[in-house]
Design a protein around this motif. Structure first.
Motif, PDB file in Angstrom:
ATOM      1  N   HIS A 323       0.844  -1.212   0.000  1.00 28.03           N
ATOM      2  CA  HIS A 323       0.000   0.000   0.000  1.00 28.03           C
ATOM      3  C   HIS A 323       0.871   1.251   0.000  1.00 28.03           C
ATOM      4  O   HIS A 323       0.577   2.217  -0.703  1.00 28.03           O
ATOM      5  CB  HIS A 323      -0.932   0.001   1.222  1.00 28.03           C
ATOM      6  N   ALA A 324       1.958   1.214   0.791  1.00 25.62           N
ATOM      7  CA  ALA A 324       2.829   2.392   0.890  1.00 25.62           C
ATOM      8  C   ALA A 324       3.541   2.670  -0.433  1.00 25.62           C
ATOM      9  O   ALA A 324       3.664   3.826  -0.857  1.00 25.62           O
ATOM     10  CB  ALA A 324       3.849   2.186   2.002  1.00 25.62           C
ATOM     11  N   ALA A 325       4.023   1.608  -1.105  1.00 28.76           N
ATOM     12  CA  ALA A 325       4.756   1.790  -2.367  1.00 28.76           C
ATOM     13  C   ALA A 325       3.871   2.434  -3.424  1.00 28.76           C
ATOM     14  O   ALA A 325       4.345   3.163  -4.299  1.00 28.76           O
ATOM     15  CB  ALA A 325       5.284   0.445  -2.862  1.00 28.76           C
ATOM     16  N   ALA A 326       2.558   2.145  -3.366  1.00 36.41           N
ATOM     17  CA  ALA A 326       1.628   2.703  -4.354  1.00 36.41           C
ATOM     18  C   ALA A 326       0.869   3.907  -3.798  1.00 36.41           C
ATOM     19  O   ALA A 326      -0.003   4.466  -4.470  1.00 36.41           O
ATOM     20  CB  ALA A 326       0.634   1.624  -4.787  1.00 36.41           C
ATOM     21  N   ASN A 327       1.178   4.301  -2.542  1.00 33.86           N
ATOM     22  CA  ASN A 327       0.446   5.364  -1.831  1.00 33.86           C
ATOM     23  C   ASN A 327      -1.062   5.119  -1.884  1.00 33.86           C
ATOM     24  O   ASN A 327      -1.852   6.024  -2.141  1.00 33.86           O
ATOM     25  CB  ASN A 327       0.790   6.735  -2.407  1.00 33.86           C
ATOM     26  N   LYS A 328      -1.419   3.851  -1.646  1.00 30.45           N
ATOM     27  CA  LYS A 328      -2.829   3.441  -1.712  1.00 30.45           C
ATOM     28  C   LYS A 328      -3.378   3.385  -0.289  1.00 30.45           C
ATOM     29  O   LYS A 328      -2.963   2.545   0.516  1.00 30.45           O
ATOM     30  CB  LYS A 328      -2.923   2.066  -2.372  1.00 30.45           C
ATOM     31  N   LEU A 329      -4.296   4.282   0.032  1.00 30.50           N
ATOM     32  CA  LEU A 329      -4.835   4.367   1.395  1.00 30.50           C
ATOM     33  C   LEU A 329      -5.866   3.269   1.632  1.00 30.50           C
ATOM     34  O   LEU A 329      -6.500   2.774   0.699  1.00 30.50           O
ATOM     35  CB  LEU A 329      -5.457   5.740   1.630  1.00 30.50           C
ATOM     36  N   PHE A 330      -6.042   2.886   2.907  1.00 34.69           N
ATOM     37  CA  PHE A 330      -7.024   1.846   3.260  1.00 34.69           C
ATOM     38  C   PHE A 330      -8.423   2.436   3.257  1.00 34.69           C
ATOM     39  O   PHE A 330      -8.659   3.536   3.764  1.00 34.69           O
ATOM     40  CB  PHE A 330      -6.709   1.265   4.648  1.00 34.69           C
ATOM     41  N   GLU A 331      -9.368   1.689   2.685  1.00 35.95           N
ATOM     42  CA  GLU A 331     -10.776   2.109   2.661  1.00 35.95           C
ATOM     43  C   GLU A 331     -11.628   0.899   2.362  1.00 35.95           C
ATOM     44  O   GLU A 331     -11.131  -0.218   2.208  1.00 35.95           O
ATOM     45  CB  GLU A 331     -10.981   3.200   1.601  1.00 35.95           C
ATOM     46  N   GLY A 332     -12.960   1.096   2.295  1.00 35.11           N
ATOM     47  CA  GLY A 332     -13.872  -0.008   1.936  1.00 35.11           C
ATOM     48  C   GLY A 332     -13.776  -1.162   2.914  1.00 35.11           C
ATOM     49  O   GLY A 332     -13.932  -0.977   4.127  1.00 35.11           O
ATOM     50  N   GLU A 333     -13.487  -2.352   2.397  1.00 34.56           N
ATOM     51  CA  GLU A 333     -13.449  -3.530   3.275  1.00 34.56           C
ATOM     52  C   GLU A 333     -12.270  -3.488   4.247  1.00 34.56           C
ATOM     53  O   GLU A 333     -12.216  -4.236   5.206  1.00 34.56           O
ATOM     54  CB  GLU A 333     -13.384  -4.811   2.443  1.00 34.56           C
ATOM     55  N   ASN A 334     -11.329  -2.585   3.977  1.00 32.90           N
ATOM     56  CA  ASN A 334     -10.203  -2.401   4.905  1.00 32.90           C
ATOM     57  C   ASN A 334     -10.379  -1.152   5.765  1.00 32.90           C
ATOM     58  O   ASN A 334      -9.412  -0.577   6.256  1.00 32.90           O
ATOM     59  CB  ASN A 334      -8.884  -2.278   4.129  1.00 32.90           C
ATOM     60  N   ALA A 335     -11.654  -0.752   5.969  1.00 32.90           N
ATOM     61  CA  ALA A 335     -11.930   0.496   6.695  1.00 32.90           C
ATOM     62  C   ALA A 335     -11.344   0.470   8.108  1.00 32.90           C
ATOM     63  O   ALA A 335     -10.948   1.522   8.642  1.00 32.90           O
ATOM     64  CB  ALA A 335     -13.448   0.728   6.760  1.00 32.90           C
ATOM     65  N   HIS A 336     -11.280  -0.714   8.724  1.00 34.28           N
ATOM     66  CA  HIS A 336     -10.727  -0.812  10.091  1.00 34.28           C
ATOM     67  C   HIS A 336      -9.239  -0.438  10.139  1.00 34.28           C
ATOM     68  O   HIS A 336      -8.688  -0.222  11.213  1.00 34.28           O
ATOM     69  CB  HIS A 336     -10.922  -2.226  10.656  1.00 34.28           C
ATOM     70  N   MET A 337      -8.615  -0.357   8.941  1.00 30.99           N
ATOM     71  CA  MET A 337      -7.188  -0.025   8.870  1.00 30.99           C
ATOM     72  C   MET A 337      -6.955   1.468   8.618  1.00 30.99           C
ATOM     73  O   MET A 337      -5.808   1.909   8.514  1.00 30.99           O
ATOM     74  CB  MET A 337      -6.515  -0.820   7.744  1.00 30.99           C
ATOM     75  N   THR A 338      -8.037   2.254   8.509  1.00 24.59           N
ATOM     76  CA  THR A 338      -7.866   3.681   8.163  1.00 24.59           C
ATOM     77  C   THR A 338      -6.969   4.449   9.128  1.00 24.59           C
ATOM     78  O   THR A 338      -6.295   5.392   8.699  1.00 24.59           O
ATOM     79  CB  THR A 338      -9.233   4.401   8.033  1.00 24.59           C
ATOM     80  N   PRO A 339      -6.896   4.071  10.436  1.00 25.02           N
ATOM     81  CA  PRO A 339      -5.950   4.792  11.306  1.00 25.02           C
ATOM     82  C   PRO A 339      -4.493   4.690  10.825  1.00 25.02           C
ATOM     83  O   PRO A 339      -3.650   5.481  11.239  1.00 25.02           O
ATOM     84  CB  PRO A 339      -6.113   4.097  12.669  1.00 25.02           C
ATOM     85  N   MET A 340      -4.210   3.709   9.958  1.00 27.55           N
ATOM     86  CA  MET A 340      -2.839   3.523   9.450  1.00 27.55           C
ATOM     87  C   MET A 340      -2.551   4.405   8.239  1.00 27.55           C
ATOM     88  O   MET A 340      -1.419   4.421   7.745  1.00 27.55           O
ATOM     89  CB  MET A 340      -2.618   2.054   9.049  1.00 27.55           C
ATOM     90  N   ASN A 341      -3.548   5.132   7.739  1.00 26.96           N
ATOM     91  CA  ASN A 341      -3.364   5.871   6.483  1.00 26.96           C
ATOM     92  C   ASN A 341      -2.306   6.972   6.570  1.00 26.96           C
ATOM     93  O   ASN A 341      -1.587   7.227   5.593  1.00 26.96           O
ATOM     94  CB  ASN A 341      -4.698   6.448   5.998  1.00 26.96           C
ATOM     95  N   ILE A 342      -2.212   7.641   7.738  1.00 31.08           N
ATOM     96  CA  ILE A 342      -1.172   8.674   7.883  1.00 31.08           C
ATOM     97  C   ILE A 342       0.209   8.016   7.770  1.00 31.08           C
ATOM     98  O   ILE A 342       1.115   8.510   7.092  1.00 31.08           O
ATOM     99  CB  ILE A 342      -1.310   9.407   9.247  1.00 31.08           C
ATOM    100  N   TYR A 343       0.324   6.845   8.418  1.00 34.92           N
ATOM    101  CA  TYR A 343       1.593   6.105   8.361  1.00 34.92           C
ATOM    102  C   TYR A 343       1.902   5.679   6.921  1.00 34.92           C
ATOM    103  O   TYR A 343       3.054   5.754   6.472  1.00 34.92           O
ATOM    104  CB  TYR A 343       1.509   4.879   9.279  1.00 34.92           C
ATOM    105  N   ILE A 344       0.862   5.253   6.184  1.00 34.70           N
ATOM    106  CA  ILE A 344       1.040   4.825   4.778  1.00 34.70           C
ATOM    107  C   ILE A 344       1.603   5.992   3.955  1.00 34.70           C
ATOM    108  O   ILE A 344       2.554   5.829   3.185  1.00 34.70           O
ATOM    109  CB  ILE A 344      -0.308   4.345   4.168  1.00 34.70           C
ATOM    110  N   SER A 345       1.041   7.184   4.140  1.00 36.76           N
ATOM    111  CA  SER A 345       1.495   8.358   3.375  1.00 36.76           C
ATOM    112  C   SER A 345       2.932   8.720   3.730  1.00 36.76           C
ATOM    113  O   SER A 345       3.731   9.077   2.847  1.00 36.76           O
ATOM    114  CB  SER A 345       0.583   9.560   3.657  1.00 36.76           C
ATOM    115  N   GLN A 346       3.265   8.647   5.045  1.00 39.23           N
ATOM    116  CA  GLN A 346       4.639   8.961   5.465  1.00 39.23           C
ATOM    117  C   GLN A 346       5.633   7.951   4.878  1.00 39.23           C
ATOM    118  O   GLN A 346       6.730   8.308   4.428  1.00 39.23           O
ATOM    119  CB  GLN A 346       4.736   8.934   6.995  1.00 39.23           C
TER     120      GLN A 346
END
Length: 753
Positions: A323-346
């Motif tokens: 997800h990080a390599a593609a800067n693809k944020l969590f959403e939809g069926e992975n909504a429980h992972m959205t708190p990790m999105n800031i980390y993904i962007s960093q």
């Protein structure tokens, strides 16, 4: 080191261009090692194919629901690998063979040029949108990744990932689970185990319902922190190891980025870098993190496998990095992972810099100094190691696709193929009489002989003939060799001065000794390492004649604009100085290549030993599976002792089966018998009896009590036919039999199913 050294300086170093016996010995050693490495790579690839077939055989036995009674600790991991596309596999094998798995710099340079051309062609002709290169999965990208991931025996990914992957695998306290439902169920199970009472909580819940419990949220939070920590370790290992990424991989990433930018000039830098990330991280590294045992990142013993929790930990880290390599944020069926999105962007920002730096590599010409390659220093001619079958297949492919490959009928390839004529067969290449025409197994023998490997020394059909000096490159090389011989013996400030000053008898005598010494060494030089005749033809001339030849050659080179008398032919002197510098580098590289080949060979031998161990294990395992088929009345399990021998119950030999064709017709096993009406089937008797070899049967056919024919039936062959979707097979060349129902009958009657 000066860019424009005077002749008097160059003269002091020209003796370094002389090939010594040590040069010859080192070159032969490197050539021998290179052959050994290429042969071992091919041998290991064959062993890997055989292992895949054994994997399928084991898988088929299990798929056929045969009950295994072996100790679970001996269970090998079962891999179902569908047969790969044959043409892709052939292209892999032949292309890597033709370039000797890039076992030296010349071949790596040529292979990279091929990859570059193929990738640019792919982008120009097939890619309409920038994402097509990701979704299209081009063959050239697969080949680049497969090649750099270890096709030639070195596994740089192992250096890059092994330490952090091992750390994750060996950390027993590590339990990453970011699935709310899984975490909820684990919590409920723990509650019930601790209290010994059934929980009042429901067993089946949605992710949202699971997240409504404080305990689940708390556990997920702890798991997320652990996941971030593990992901950081792998990420830091990747971004700090840019030098460990093979040059070839980085160069193709650069070609990919530049070619896409050229075709889609409006695409942003971010869009381009995500595509580079797809190549470098997702295709190249991700699979090795998810399945390190399958990509030689970690060592596994035969039959060993990773635990489910270890795989989940690795899979979770790989998903984060993906997800990080593609800067693809969590959403939809992975909504429980959205708190990790800031980390993904960093994390993407760190990856972004890494991908940019990865593309910052020189062109192959600069990297491999190809402009400096010169007949002055190159001892051995290129050699490839290829099988007879591959020569035939390559020839066929070239003829079949000639128009697409080379539309211009004046192209040299057309002339070559015309000279070669039709595609040869195995006997033509091996010589008539290689197989006895009366040999009953002639076809099978020829098939085996087609795998014979030969070494071919490559020489250009289009090299100009002896004495033909129209080729300016050859003329320049010949002239430089002559000049080196002359200035080595005769001093002077400029080349014209030396050429115009007559040689003394002492100088002629000294020159003669060098020529004679060179002739002795040349006689000991293997044919494939000798320079071409047109370059060597002048080397035996006396000193004065060499000087006359140089003057004639210089006039022709000056007419072509390659040298000038006005600066005393300084361009040619500069060229000789460059050759001297290159000769030194060439010797250093040869030593380095020798060391690298030795290391590669050690690694390949180690891998071959592992494959052999795995094959022995699988072989014993398959035999044990089949043997278990004969033990339906035994409750004792079969175990393998240290030597792989079976211990357990006594042999149980089932009786043979006798059926009329009429009865088998009723059961749907026999479909028809050529030349017989169904009302005559009652006169045909089939006798099926097991042989001493487990899983093999002998089938006899009798007509009116007279034995007509018998055939061997292999249970594994039936399973293979079933796997390949073959519903009907022929027995005795007359009876058509339903494969699935025959397997069912054998299972029921012999294996208690």
């Amino acid at each position: 080191g000066a860019l424009d050294p005077p002749l008097s300086v160059v003269r002091k170093f020209v003796h370094l261009l002389e090939q010594s016996p040590l040069d010859l010995q080192e070159e032969q050693e490197v050539t021998r090692l290179r052959e050994e490495v290429v042969t071992k790579i091919r041998s290991n690839q064959q062993m890997e194919k055989d292992l895949n077939l054994m994997d399928i055989k084991i898988g088929l036995l299990v798929k056929n629901r045969i009950t295994l009674q072996t100790n679970p600790s001996y269970l090998a991991k079962l891999i179902f690998q569908m047969p790969q596309n044959k043409s892709t596999k052939f292209m892999d094998t032949v292309i890597f063979t033709l370039y000797n798995y890039a076992s030296n710099q010349r071949e790596e340079y040529l292979l990279l040029k091929l990859f570059k051309t193929a990738l640019e062609e792919e982008i120009n002709s097939k890619v309409d949108q920038i994402q097509d290169i990701v979704t299209g999965n081009p063959t050239v990208i697969k080949m680049v990744v497969s090649f750099n991931r270890g096709a030639r025996g070195h596994n740089t990914l192992r250096q890059l990932l092994a330490p952090v992957v091992k750390e994750i695998i060996e950390d027993k306290s590590l339990g990453i689970n970011t699935n709310p439902v899984d975490v909820y169920k684990a919590w409920v199970n723990q509650l019930e185990t601790a209290t010994g009472e059934a929980s009042k909580l429901p067993y089946e819940v949605t992710p949202e319902q699971a997240m409504s419990h404080e305990e689940v949220r708390s556990r997920l939070q702890a798991s997320s922190l652990t996941l971030r920590s593990a992901t950081d370790k792998v990420l830091n290992s990747i971004v700090s190891s840019l030098d460990n990424i093979p040059y070839g991989m980085r160069y193709i990433a650069k070609v990919l980025k530049n070619s896409l930018h050229e075709k889609f000039p409006e695409a942003s830098e971010d869009e381009l870098l995500k595509i580079v990330g797809n190549l470098l991280y997702y295709r190249y590294m991700n699979p090795a993190i998810v399945a390190p045992d399958g990509f030689d990142i970690i060592d596994m013993s035969a039959g060993g496998q990773l635990h489910q929790d270890q795989r989940r930990n690795l899979g979770s880290v790989a998903k984060m990095l993906q997800h990080a390599a593609a800067n693809k944020l969590f959403e939809g069926e992975n909504a429980h992972m959205t708190p990790m999105n800031i980390y993904i962007s960093q994390t993407y920002e760190k990856f972004r810099l890494f991908f940019q730096s990865a593309c910052d590599v020189p062109e192959p010409e600069e990297k491999f100094n190809v402009d400096e390659y010169s007949d002055m220093v190159t001892l051995s001619k290129p050699i490839i190691y290829i099988s007879i079958e591959e020569i035939i297949n390559t020839h066929s492919l070239l003829l079949e696709h000639l128009e697409a490959i080379s539309p211009d009928c004046n192209d040299l390839l057309h002339e070559l193929l015309q000279d070669l004529g039709d595609v040869p067969d195995v006997e033509t290449l091996l010589g008539e009489g290689a197989v006895d025409s009366n040999d009953p197994n002639r076809e099978s023998t020829l098939s085996q002989l087609a795998k014979t490997e030969v070494s071919l020394t490559l020489t250009s059909k289009f090299e100009l003939l002896e004495g033909d000096d129209k080729d300016l490159k050859t003329l320049m090389t010949k002239t430089k060799k002559l000049v080196v011989d002359v200035i080595r013996i005769q001093p002077g400030e400029t080349l014209p001065e030396i050429l115009e000053t007559p040689a003394t008898s002492l100088q002629e005598s000294e020159h003669k000794k060098i020529v004679e010494r060179r002739a002795v060494q040349d006689a000991q030089t293997p044919e494939e390492m000798k320079s071409s005749l047109c370059v060597l033809e002048d080397s035996q001339l006396p000193l004065e004649q060499k000087k006359r030849r140089i003057q004639r050659n210089l006039r022709n080179l000056e007419q072509a604009g390659l040298v000038s008398a006005t600066n005393n032919y300084q361009d040619l002197i500069k060229d000789i100085a460059k050759d001297i510098r290159y000769q030194r580098r060439h010797r250093q590289r040869r030593k380095a290549e020798f060391m690298k080949l030795q290391q590669t060979l050690t690694a390949l031998n180690s891998k071959a030993s592992f494959f052999q161990e795995q094959m022995n294990y699988y072989d014993t395992y398959i035999k044990t599976c089949l043997d278990n088929l004969n033990r339906k009345n035994s409750r004792r399990s079969i175990k393998l002792d240290g030597k792989g021998e079976e211990k357990g119950s006594k042999k149980w030999k089932p009786q043979s089966l006798k059926y009329t064709a009429a009865r088998l017709y009723e059961k749907g096993v026999v479909l028809e018998i050529e030349g017989l009406q169904t009302n005559q089937f009652k006169n045909v008797m089939f006798d099926i009896s097991p042989t001493e070899e487990v899983g093999d049967f002998e089938v006899k056919a009798k007509f009116m009590g007279v034995e007509m024919e018998k055939v061997q039936l292999h249970f594994q062959d039936l399973l293979q036919l079933q796997y390949e979707g073959v519903a009907v097979m022929k027995m005795f060349d007359k009876a058509k039999v339903n494969v699935n129902l025959l397997i069912f009958l054998l299972n029921k009657k012999f294996y208690g199913k």
